[in-house]
Design an enzyme around this catalytic site. Structure first.
Site, PDB file in Angstrom:
ATOM      1  N   ARG A 172       0.814  -1.323   0.004  1.00  0.00           N
ATOM      2  CA  ARG A 172       0.045  -0.097   0.055  1.00  0.00           C
ATOM      3  C   ARG A 172       0.886   1.171  -0.179  1.00  0.00           C
ATOM      4  O   ARG A 172       0.620   2.272  -0.716  1.00  0.00           O
ATOM      5  CB  ARG A 172      -0.806   0.038   1.219  1.00  0.00           C
ATOM      6  CG  ARG A 172      -2.147  -1.053   0.996  1.00  0.00           C
ATOM      7  CD  ARG A 172      -3.196  -0.883   2.267  1.00  0.00           C
ATOM      8  NE  ARG A 172      -2.684  -1.573   3.462  1.00  0.00           N
ATOM      9  CZ  ARG A 172      -3.215  -2.725   3.634  1.00  0.00           C
ATOM     10  NH1 ARG A 172      -4.116  -3.445   2.938  1.00  0.00           N
ATOM     11  NH2 ARG A 172      -2.796  -3.485   4.881  1.00  0.00           N
ATOM     12  N   PHE A 207     -12.251  -3.869  -4.869  1.00  0.00           N
ATOM     13  CA  PHE A 207     -12.094  -4.921  -3.876  1.00  0.00           C
ATOM     14  C   PHE A 207     -11.391  -4.197  -2.375  1.00  0.00           C
ATOM     15  O   PHE A 207     -10.741  -4.617  -2.026  1.00  0.00           O
ATOM     16  CB  PHE A 207     -11.478  -6.149  -4.156  1.00  0.00           C
ATOM     17  CG  PHE A 207     -11.885  -6.654  -5.192  1.00  0.00           C
ATOM     18  CD1 PHE A 207     -12.987  -7.628  -5.501  1.00  0.00           C
ATOM     19  CD2 PHE A 207     -11.083  -6.458  -6.409  1.00  0.00           C
ATOM     20  CE1 PHE A 207     -13.427  -8.179  -6.377  1.00  0.00           C
ATOM     21  CE2 PHE A 207     -11.700  -7.150  -7.609  1.00  0.00           C
ATOM     22  CZ  PHE A 207     -12.942  -7.827  -7.546  1.00  0.00           C
ATOM     23  N   ASP A 253     -16.261  -1.560  -3.263  1.00  0.00           N
ATOM     24  CA  ASP A 253     -16.650  -2.915  -2.523  1.00  0.00           C
ATOM     25  C   ASP A 253     -17.844  -3.316  -2.880  1.00  0.00           C
ATOM     26  O   ASP A 253     -18.859  -2.452  -2.626  1.00  0.00           O
ATOM     27  CB  ASP A 253     -16.027  -2.794  -1.126  1.00  0.00           C
ATOM     28  CG  ASP A 253     -15.712  -4.323  -0.498  1.00  0.00           C
ATOM     29  OD1 ASP A 253     -14.610  -4.340  -0.421  1.00  0.00           O
ATOM     30  OD2 ASP A 253     -16.715  -5.282  -0.287  1.00  0.00           O
ATOM     31  N   ASP A 265      -7.391  -5.833  -5.779  1.00  0.00           N
ATOM     32  CA  ASP A 265      -6.860  -6.682  -4.694  1.00  0.00           C
ATOM     33  C   ASP A 265      -8.185  -7.572  -4.137  1.00  0.00           C
ATOM     34  O   ASP A 265      -8.699  -7.361  -3.057  1.00  0.00           O
ATOM     35  CB  ASP A 265      -6.495  -5.498  -3.268  1.00  0.00           C
ATOM     36  CG  ASP A 265      -6.251  -6.455  -2.237  1.00  0.00           C
ATOM     37  OD1 ASP A 265      -5.385  -7.378  -2.413  1.00  0.00           O
ATOM     38  OD2 ASP A 265      -6.066  -5.997  -1.321  1.00  0.00           O
ATOM     39  N   CYS A 287      -4.303 -13.323  -3.646  1.00  0.00           N
ATOM     40  CA  CYS A 287      -3.825 -13.859  -2.285  1.00  0.00           C
ATOM     41  C   CYS A 287      -4.264 -15.074  -2.180  1.00  0.00           C
ATOM     42  O   CYS A 287      -4.112 -15.887  -1.201  1.00  0.00           O
ATOM     43  CB  CYS A 287      -4.785 -12.953  -1.236  1.00  0.00           C
ATOM     44  SG  CYS A 287      -6.328 -13.290  -1.258  1.00  0.00           S
TER      45      CYS A 287
END
Length: 417
Positions: free
Chosen positions: A234, A250, A272, A321, A361
């Site tokens: 970040r 996201f 989101d 992300d 991830c």
């Protein structure tokens, strides 16, 4: 005679474990040797007929008889033995309090190379810190230190008291909140649970990361409330955002977007699908006085990217992300399609020379597959892409050699032409 059961592997099943892989699966076990309760001697039985109690410490041996280490057995799980150390079981079990105190202390001390005691970070990363199934996050909120703990496997649950004592000794937290409410516990034969351990603190706290204030819901937020692994990523994207229009997708808490604002972005849209997440983003925007540059939008990112493309919208920086699109090796192809779609559309939405920050991830979606996906997304979007930085999780998420799942986070900073 050794009183601990011996797990004997099938031929040629020891290679990964010898290289550091910390799990023994049920189909890798040939038999279990155990000392009969009546003292009649050593019994050699198939795993299904073994009477060794789940949660017991056992020793693991190659088919040749070579000792590989000790672990905790759990026949309710496909991961039948989780390795806890390279020592013999009697050495570990002679003083479990000291053994786990040392393991926790080692994990905490290695973080001090990169993080001060006033930084929020992950203190224990399960198998990567040789404490299988245990996650410990440290959140620093003002003068208060909160620990959020997850006991996700029987291998750490059976040593719960020793581990909690070690955490108190090593960290001296003000409050400990348990988030052992993950479905993975069911596969271990454990019930989900959550709540305060000891005295209660605040469920929503405010931490500071990269100079940005962030509200974190430790009781009801995703997993442990916040994703500390992206802290350095970040911060890294801020340098690309000065004077730019940024789309942060996201977003979860808005942290990437707020780092973009900190870097001088002229406009940030953070998106989101969760109304609860968007409410938290709005709180974080207000906490940082960023409302004149940043807005929170509740929308499905897939639909929004299509709509933006249809409307001819353009951005200078786009951050992707997403949550893990696959938690199973069987679903990699389906996940590939999802990752490719959002990256392809993001590439089309970027101005020439724009920056794409693309993350995954999922440990099953490995680095080779991830960068192949980016290459194919670039080809199909008719854009040329330079990878400026290949990044991963921060130093509080160490990678254990021989355990690919520990190197789960991919973060590519790309220039799209």
């Amino acid at each position: 005679m050794n009183e601990f059961a011996r797990v004997l592997l099938k031929p040629k099943e020891e290679h990964e474990i010898a290289q550091g892989f910390p799990w023994v699966f049920d189909n890798e076990i040939a038999s279990v040797k155990w000392l009969a309760a009546d003292g009649s001697g050593v019994k050699n039985t198939p795993l299904a007929d073994c009477v060794v109690q789940d949660g017991s410490t056992v020793e693991v041996y190659a088919h040749s008889g070579a000792f590989l280490g000790s672990g905790v057995i759990n026949r309710k799980s496909r991961i039948t033995v989780r390795m806890i150390g390279s020592a013999h079981a009697d050495q570990i079990m002679a003083d479990t309090k000291s053994y786990w105190s040392k393991a926790v202390r080692n994990a905490v001390n290695i973080r001090r190379l990169h993080y001060s005691d006033s930084d929020s970070c992950r203190l224990v990363f399960a198998e990567s810190d040789f404490i299988p199934g245990l996650i410990v996050e440290r959140y620093v909120a003002g003068n208060d230190v909160y620990l959020v703990v997850q006991f996700l496997a029987l291998a750490c649950e059976v040593f719960r008291a020793d581990i909690l004592s070690a955490l108190q000794e090593a960290c001296g937290p003000c409050f400990i909140y348990e988030r052992s409410d993950a479905s993975v516990r069911e596969k271990e034969g454990l019930a989900e649970k959550s709540g305060w351990i000891g005295r209660a603190g605040e469920e929503i706290i405010t931490i500071t990361e990269n100079g940005i204030r962030l509200s974190v819901d430790i009781a009801h937020g995703q997993k442990t409330g916040y994703f500390l692994d992206q802290k350095w990523n970040r911060a890294a994207i801020a340098q690309f955002c000065h004077g730019k229009r940024v789309l942060d997708t996201f977003t979860h808490t808005g942290a990437f977007g707020l780092n973009a604002v900190s870097g001088g972005a002229r406009e940030v849209i953070s998106v989101d699908i969760s109304p609860e997440a968007v409410d938290m983003v709005k709180q974080n925007i207000a906490l940082n006085g960023a409302g004149h540059k940043m807005q929170a939008l509740c929308a499905d990112v897939f639909d929004l990217l299509r709509q933006y493309e249809s409307d001819g919208e353009k951005f200078d920086v786009i951050i992707l992300d997403p949550p893990a699109f696959t938690k199973s090796a069987k679903l990699i192809q389906k996940a590939y399609g999802g990752y490719k779609e959002i990256n392809l559309r993001a590439m089309r939405l970027l101005k020439e020379g724009g920056i794409l920050v693309s993350c995954s991830c999922s440990s099953y979606f490995d680095e080779q597959t991830f960068y192949a996906m980016l290459m194919h997304a670039a080809r199909d979007s008719h854009r040329r892409v330079q990878v400026l930085q290949k990044r991963g999780a921060g130093a509080d998420h160490p990678v254990l050699l021989g355990y690919p799942k520990s190197e789960y986070l991919k973060c590519a900073v790309c220039r799209v032409l």
